[in-house]
Design a protein around this motif. Structure first.
Motif, PDB file in Angstrom:
ATOM      1  N   ILE A   1       0.840  -1.195   0.000  1.00 15.35           N
ATOM      2  CA  ILE A   1       0.000   0.000   0.000  1.00 15.35           C
ATOM      3  C   ILE A   1       0.875   1.244   0.000  1.00 15.35           C
ATOM      4  N   GLU A   2       0.236   2.377  -0.211  1.00 14.02           N
ATOM      5  CA  GLU A   2       0.929   3.656  -0.104  1.00 14.02           C
ATOM      6  C   GLU A   2       0.055   4.579   0.725  1.00 14.02           C
ATOM      7  N   THR A   3       0.651   5.220   1.705  1.00 15.96           N
ATOM      8  CA  THR A   3      -0.068   6.137   2.583  1.00 15.96           C
ATOM      9  C   THR A   3       0.732   7.428   2.676  1.00 15.96           C
ATOM     10  N   ASN A   4       0.109   8.535   2.297  1.00 17.81           N
ATOM     11  CA  ASN A   4       0.767   9.844   2.324  1.00 17.81           C
ATOM     12  C   ASN A   4       2.123   9.806   1.619  1.00 17.81           C
ATOM     13  N   GLY A   5       2.181   9.106   0.487  1.00 17.69           N
ATOM     14  CA  GLY A   5       3.401   9.033  -0.304  1.00 17.69           C
ATOM     15  C   GLY A   5       4.430   8.031   0.188  1.00 17.69           C
ATOM     16  N   GLU A   6       4.149   7.343   1.292  1.00 19.16           N
ATOM     17  CA  GLU A   6       5.095   6.366   1.828  1.00 19.16           C
ATOM     18  C   GLU A   6       4.662   4.965   1.415  1.00 19.16           C
ATOM     19  N   LYS A   7       5.594   4.232   0.798  1.00 14.64           N
ATOM     20  CA  LYS A   7       5.301   2.844   0.421  1.00 14.64           C
ATOM     21  C   LYS A   7       5.354   1.998   1.675  1.00 14.64           C
ATOM     22  N   ARG A   8       4.332   1.161   1.838  1.00 16.23           N
ATOM     23  CA  ARG A   8       4.206   0.340   3.032  1.00 16.23           C
ATOM     24  C   ARG A   8       3.762  -1.065   2.654  1.00 16.23           C
ATOM     25  N   ALA A   9       3.913  -1.952   3.620  1.00 16.17           N
ATOM     26  CA  ALA A   9       3.409  -3.318   3.468  1.00 16.17           C
ATOM     27  C   ALA A   9       2.577  -3.646   4.700  1.00 16.17           C
ATOM     28  N   ARG A  10       1.449  -4.313   4.466  1.00 14.65           N
ATOM     29  CA  ARG A  10       0.656  -4.853   5.572  1.00 14.65           C
ATOM     30  C   ARG A  10       1.065  -6.306   5.723  1.00 14.65           C
ATOM     31  N   LEU A  11       1.526  -6.645   6.917  1.00 14.54           N
ATOM     32  CA  LEU A  11       1.958  -8.006   7.203  1.00 14.54           C
ATOM     33  C   LEU A  11       0.870  -8.736   7.976  1.00 14.54           C
ATOM     34  N   ALA A  12       0.545  -9.934   7.545  1.00 19.05           N
ATOM     35  CA  ALA A  12      -0.355 -10.817   8.297  1.00 19.05           C
ATOM     36  C   ALA A  12       0.538 -11.652   9.206  1.00 19.05           C
ATOM     37  N   LEU A  13       0.297 -11.556  10.510  1.00 17.36           N
ATOM     38  CA  LEU A  13       1.147 -12.189  11.505  1.00 17.36           C
ATOM     39  C   LEU A  13       0.389 -13.261  12.276  1.00 17.36           C
TER      40      LEU A  13
END
Length: 138
Positions: free
Chosen positions: A107-119
């Motif tokens: 995903i991208e939030t406020n221009g920051e690339k991110r990953a959602r991890l399922a733990l």
């Protein structure tokens, strides 16, 4: 502390995989002292048996702490944006907890690339104790 590089993970990549030693009575006692959680269900076998359990069992927050450690061992803490969990099952004395995390979404939030991890945190027979997620900056 070394951290894995997760600069270009793909959905489905396993980025966290850590197994902890079995939880023993000493661990429960030390956790009770450190956390201030002296609930007798976790440290007094007689109390646990009177409550209908075969023995004491782990604090849920102890298992959550193990999962948090597995996350920050794999991902630099300053890249962690959120961490949440759902307690699924009691963790018995002697359980050997394995924590795993896979990329569920990029995903991208406020221009920051991110990953959602399922733990998950599960015991040695595969019973899930925690179902969690973390958002990390890439």
């Amino acid at each position: 502390m070394t951290h894995q590089s997760t600069s270009s993970p793909a959905v489905g990549d396993l980025v966290i995989n850590k197994t902890f030693p079995p939880i023993n009575r000493t661990t429960l006692g030390l956790y009770a002292g450190a956390s201030g959680d002296h609930n007798p269900i976790h440290i007094d076998i007689d109390f646990a048996k009177q409550a209908g359990f075969p023995d004491v069992f782990s604090h849920g927050m102890l298992v959550m702490g193990l999962l948090g450690q597995a996350v920050t061992d794999a991902v630099a803490p300053d890249r962690l944006r959120s961490f949440s969990t759902r307690f699924v099952a009691i963790t018995q004395l002697g359980a050997k907890i394995t924590c795993e995390g896979a990329v569920a979404e990029l995903i991208e939030t406020n221009g920051e690339k991110r990953a959602r991890l399922a733990l998950t945190a599960k015991d040695e027979i595969g019973d899930i104790k925690l179902a969690s997620e973390a958002i990390i900056a890439l």
